[in-house]
Design a protein around this motif. Structure first.
Motif, PDB file in Angstrom:
ATOM      1  N   TYR A  78       0.867  -1.180   0.000  1.00  0.00           N
ATOM      2  CA  TYR A  78       0.000   0.000   0.000  1.00  0.00           C
ATOM      3  C   TYR A  78       0.917   1.248   0.000  1.00  0.00           C
ATOM      4  O   TYR A  78       1.667   1.459   0.954  1.00  0.00           O
ATOM      5  N   ASN A  79       0.846   2.003  -1.070  1.00  0.00           N
ATOM      6  CA  ASN A  79       1.739   3.174  -1.198  1.00  0.00           C
ATOM      7  C   ASN A  79       1.005   4.465  -1.530  1.00  0.00           C
ATOM      8  O   ASN A  79       1.580   5.398  -2.080  1.00  0.00           O
ATOM      9  N   ASP A  80      -0.278   4.521  -1.227  1.00  0.00           N
ATOM     10  CA  ASP A  80      -1.064   5.720  -1.528  1.00  0.00           C
ATOM     11  C   ASP A  80      -1.603   6.397  -0.272  1.00  0.00           C
ATOM     12  O   ASP A  80      -2.607   7.103  -0.311  1.00  0.00           O
ATOM     13  N   TYR A  81      -0.907   6.193   0.829  1.00  0.00           N
ATOM     14  CA  TYR A  81      -1.347   6.831   2.070  1.00  0.00           C
ATOM     15  C   TYR A  81      -0.988   8.314   2.120  1.00  0.00           C
ATOM     16  O   TYR A  81      -1.741   9.128   2.642  1.00  0.00           O
ATOM     17  N   TYR A  82       0.168   8.642   1.591  1.00  0.00           N
ATOM     18  CA  TYR A  82       0.699  10.010   1.722  1.00  0.00           C
ATOM     19  C   TYR A  82       0.716  10.668   0.345  1.00  0.00           C
ATOM     20  O   TYR A  82       1.533  10.336  -0.517  1.00  0.00           O
ATOM     21  N   GLU A  83      -0.207  11.595   0.126  1.00  0.00           N
ATOM     22  CA  GLU A  83      -0.380  12.198  -1.203  1.00  0.00           C
ATOM     23  C   GLU A  83       0.868  12.924  -1.667  1.00  0.00           C
ATOM     24  O   GLU A  83       1.178  12.940  -2.873  1.00  0.00           O
ATOM     25  N   ALA A  84       1.609  13.559  -0.745  1.00  0.00           N
ATOM     26  CA  ALA A  84       2.791  14.335  -1.130  1.00  0.00           C
ATOM     27  C   ALA A  84       3.879  13.465  -1.754  1.00  0.00           C
ATOM     28  O   ALA A  84       4.771  13.976  -2.434  1.00  0.00           O
ATOM     29  N   MET A  85       3.825  12.138  -1.523  1.00  0.00           N
ATOM     30  CA  MET A  85       4.860  11.248  -2.072  1.00  0.00           C
ATOM     31  C   MET A  85       4.291  10.238  -3.059  1.00  0.00           C
ATOM     32  O   MET A  85       4.992   9.284  -3.427  1.00  0.00           O
ATOM     33  N   ASN A  86       3.074  10.421  -3.509  1.00  0.00           N
ATOM     34  CA  ASN A  86       2.496   9.489  -4.480  1.00  0.00           C
ATOM     35  C   ASN A  86       3.375   9.405  -5.724  1.00  0.00           C
ATOM     36  O   ASN A  86       3.707  10.415  -6.334  1.00  0.00           O
ATOM     37  N   GLY A  87       3.751   8.163  -6.069  1.00  0.00           N
ATOM     38  CA  GLY A  87       4.578   7.947  -7.246  1.00  0.00           C
ATOM     39  C   GLY A  87       6.059   8.168  -7.017  1.00  0.00           C
ATOM     40  O   GLY A  87       6.857   7.982  -7.944  1.00  0.00           O
ATOM     41  N   ARG A  88       6.453   8.596  -5.800  1.00  0.00           N
ATOM     42  CA  ARG A  88       7.877   8.857  -5.547  1.00  0.00           C
ATOM     43  C   ARG A  88       8.501   7.907  -4.525  1.00  0.00           C
ATOM     44  O   ARG A  88       9.697   7.977  -4.287  1.00  0.00           O
ATOM     45  N   VAL A  89       7.712   7.016  -3.922  1.00  0.00           N
ATOM     46  CA  VAL A  89       8.245   6.105  -2.908  1.00  0.00           C
ATOM     47  C   VAL A  89       7.849   4.652  -3.242  1.00  0.00           C
ATOM     48  O   VAL A  89       6.728   4.400  -3.703  1.00  0.00           O
ATOM     49  N   GLN A  90       8.780   3.743  -3.020  1.00  0.00           N
ATOM     50  CA  GLN A  90       8.524   2.327  -3.286  1.00  0.00           C
ATOM     51  C   GLN A  90       9.518   1.462  -2.495  1.00  0.00           C
ATOM     52  O   GLN A  90      10.567   1.948  -2.084  1.00  0.00           O
ATOM     53  N   PHE A  91       9.161   0.208  -2.299  1.00  0.00           N
ATOM     54  CA  PHE A  91      10.081  -0.726  -1.639  1.00  0.00           C
ATOM     55  C   PHE A  91      11.221  -1.057  -2.591  1.00  0.00           C
ATOM     56  O   PHE A  91      11.019  -1.231  -3.798  1.00  0.00           O
ATOM     57  N   THR A  92      12.425  -1.139  -2.014  1.00  0.00           N
ATOM     58  CA  THR A  92      13.579  -1.501  -2.830  1.00  0.00           C
ATOM     59  C   THR A  92      13.419  -2.911  -3.412  1.00  0.00           C
ATOM     60  O   THR A  92      13.752  -3.155  -4.577  1.00  0.00           O
ATOM     61  N   ASN A  93      12.900  -3.826  -2.603  1.00  0.00           N
ATOM     62  CA  ASN A  93      12.603  -5.192  -3.042  1.00  0.00           C
ATOM     63  C   ASN A  93      11.089  -5.346  -3.112  1.00  0.00           C
ATOM     64  O   ASN A  93      10.387  -5.105  -2.129  1.00  0.00           O
ATOM     65  N   PRO A  94      10.551  -5.696  -4.284  1.00  0.00           N
ATOM     66  CA  PRO A  94       9.084  -5.821  -4.398  1.00  0.00           C
ATOM     67  C   PRO A  94       8.474  -6.835  -3.432  1.00  0.00           C
ATOM     68  O   PRO A  94       7.268  -6.771  -3.167  1.00  0.00           O
ATOM     69  N   ASP A  95       9.309  -7.718  -2.888  1.00  0.00           N
ATOM     70  CA  ASP A  95       8.802  -8.734  -1.954  1.00  0.00           C
ATOM     71  C   ASP A  95       9.553  -8.601  -0.629  1.00  0.00           C
ATOM     72  O   ASP A  95      10.628  -9.193  -0.448  1.00  0.00           O
ATOM     73  N   PRO A  96       9.043  -7.806   0.312  1.00  0.00           N
ATOM     74  CA  PRO A  96       9.723  -7.616   1.599  1.00  0.00           C
ATOM     75  C   PRO A  96       9.879  -8.898   2.415  1.00  0.00           C
ATOM     76  O   PRO A  96      10.666  -8.928   3.372  1.00  0.00           O
ATOM     77  N   ARG A  97       9.196  -9.975   2.049  1.00  0.00           N
ATOM     78  CA  ARG A  97       9.350 -11.235   2.797  1.00  0.00           C
ATOM     79  C   ARG A  97      10.755 -11.785   2.686  1.00  0.00           C
ATOM     80  O   ARG A  97      11.170 -12.633   3.462  1.00  0.00           O
ATOM     81  N   SER A  98      11.504 -11.273   1.724  1.00  0.00           N
ATOM     82  CA  SER A  98      12.901 -11.685   1.573  1.00  0.00           C
ATOM     83  C   SER A  98      13.774 -11.165   2.692  1.00  0.00           C
ATOM     84  O   SER A  98      14.948 -11.532   2.798  1.00  0.00           O
ATOM     85  N   GLY A  99      13.218 -10.278   3.519  1.00  0.00           N
ATOM     86  CA  GLY A  99      13.984  -9.699   4.623  1.00  0.00           C
ATOM     87  C   GLY A  99      14.508  -8.295   4.321  1.00  0.00           C
ATOM     88  O   GLY A  99      15.308  -7.761   5.088  1.00  0.00           O
TER      89      GLY A  99
END
Length: 346
Positions: A78-99
């Motif tokens: 979920y990456n649409d909580y903060y409107e000021a950063m929409n489209g500018r923030v993402q997880f480095t690894n698409p699957d955080p279960r990797s640690g």
């Protein structure tokens, strides 16, 4: 780029979730760049619950609530909580279960400065860390200019100002031509960007360069100094005064000529009318005389020529019998010339 490290604090730990990220309490980046906020972790066999990775922005004002930036929960991002950063923030690894729960923020803005917290939950284990992000602005639109007269013997100041740039900015001047050394009388203020020069001479002339810098970048500008001998202000003033007087004299002469021309025109009209009326009268008088003379016959003209006008009438003229009576009544006797048989006057 210079990286400084912000405070990372490990809060409470339950179970065996462990954040393994390198201790980087503070990160500094330039505006418009990309930053990676690290948050790697490990879990144990004791942690059997669902994995939640959440990033929040902690406001500097304690009265305000935390703002969720991005979250991984129940196998979904979920990456649409903060409107000021929409489209500018993402997880480095698409699957955080990797640690790896690290995030990337691109196209950094000054408003992104703040304290970010990574929270990792996998029941019963919970752990978190904080990282302070400071977004700095590189110096930009730097301008150089000269303040003061560029005449020999005068004092002047070379000034350098950046329109953008996070503090603390540092300014430095250098000479690019000639001796390539700053004059001995110069005084540099690195905080304000002012280079003061005392009693300048022609040797001070040349191209000067100013560099404005902070921890994330630099910008520069150039200015050309041309020291010249003093200007003869007295001669310039005298020339200006003389020129003004000549201009006023010419203007007065033109006004005089214009007024004189109008005066002569105002006199010309009545004089012309007077001559015209006199000429017309003379012509009518001559014409009437010519008509009178033309009506006389040669015989009439002969009588007028031979008889003088001042001759007194002869008393031998016969009076009319009624003349005494007319005289008593006030009548005036009139002499009528006698005529011959052929009609000529006698």
């Amino acid at each position: 780029m210079t990286l400084a490290v912000c405070y990372i604090s490990l809060f409470y730990q339950r179970g065996s979730v462990t954040i393994t990220s390198t201790n980087q309490p503070m990160v500094e980046k330039a505006r418009g760049e990309k930053v990676t906020l690290p948050c790697t972790f490990t879990v144990s066999q004791e942690d059997q619950g669902p994995l939640d990775v959440e990033w929040v922005l902690i406001p500097t004002d304690n009265q305000k609530k935390e703002q969720t930036i991005i979250m991984y929960s129940v196998d979904r991002i979920y990456n649409d909580y903060y409107e000021a950063m929409n489209g500018r923030v993402q997880f480095t690894n698409p699957d955080p279960r990797s640690g790896d729960g690290s995030i990337n923020i691109v196209n950094l803005k000054s408003a992104d400065t703040g304290t970010y917290q990574c929270r990792v939950k996998k029941a019963p284990g919970v752990e978190s860390q904080k990282i302070r992000l400071t977004v700095l602005v590189k110096p930009a639109r730097t301008k150089c200019y000269i303040e003061g007269s560029q005449e020999t013997g005068r004092d002047l100041t070379l000034k350098c100002v950046s329109q953008e740039g996070s503090p603390l900015l540092s300014y430095n001047w250098r000479k690019l031509t000639g001796t390539k050394e700053l004059p001995a009388t110069s005084l540099l203020n690195k905080d304000t960007g002012e280079l003061s020069l005392k009693s300048v001479s022609e040797e001070y002339s040349g191209t000067y360069n100013c560099v404005a810098a902070n921890r994330v970048g630099a910008d520069d500008c150039f200015v050309v100094l041309n020291v010249t001998p003093p200007i003869n202000t007295a001669g310039i003033i005298a020339g200006a005064v003389i020129g003004t007087l000549l201009g006023l004299s010419l203007l007065a002469f033109l006004v005089f000529c214009c007024c004189k021309n109008k005066f002569y025109k105002s006199l010309k009209a009545p004089i012309h009318a007077w001559f015209k009326s006199r000429t017309s009268t003379a012509r009518s008088y001559i014409g009437s005389n010519r008509s009178s003379l033309g009506s006389m016959s040669p015989s009439n003209m002969e009588g007028y020529a031979t008889t003088p006008y001042n001759q007194v009438p002869s008393e031998d003229l016969k009076r009319s019998p009624a003349a005494p009576n007319l005289s008593r009544m006030g009548a005036v006797p009139v002499m009528i010339p006698a005529q011959s048989k052929d009609g000529s006057i006698v």
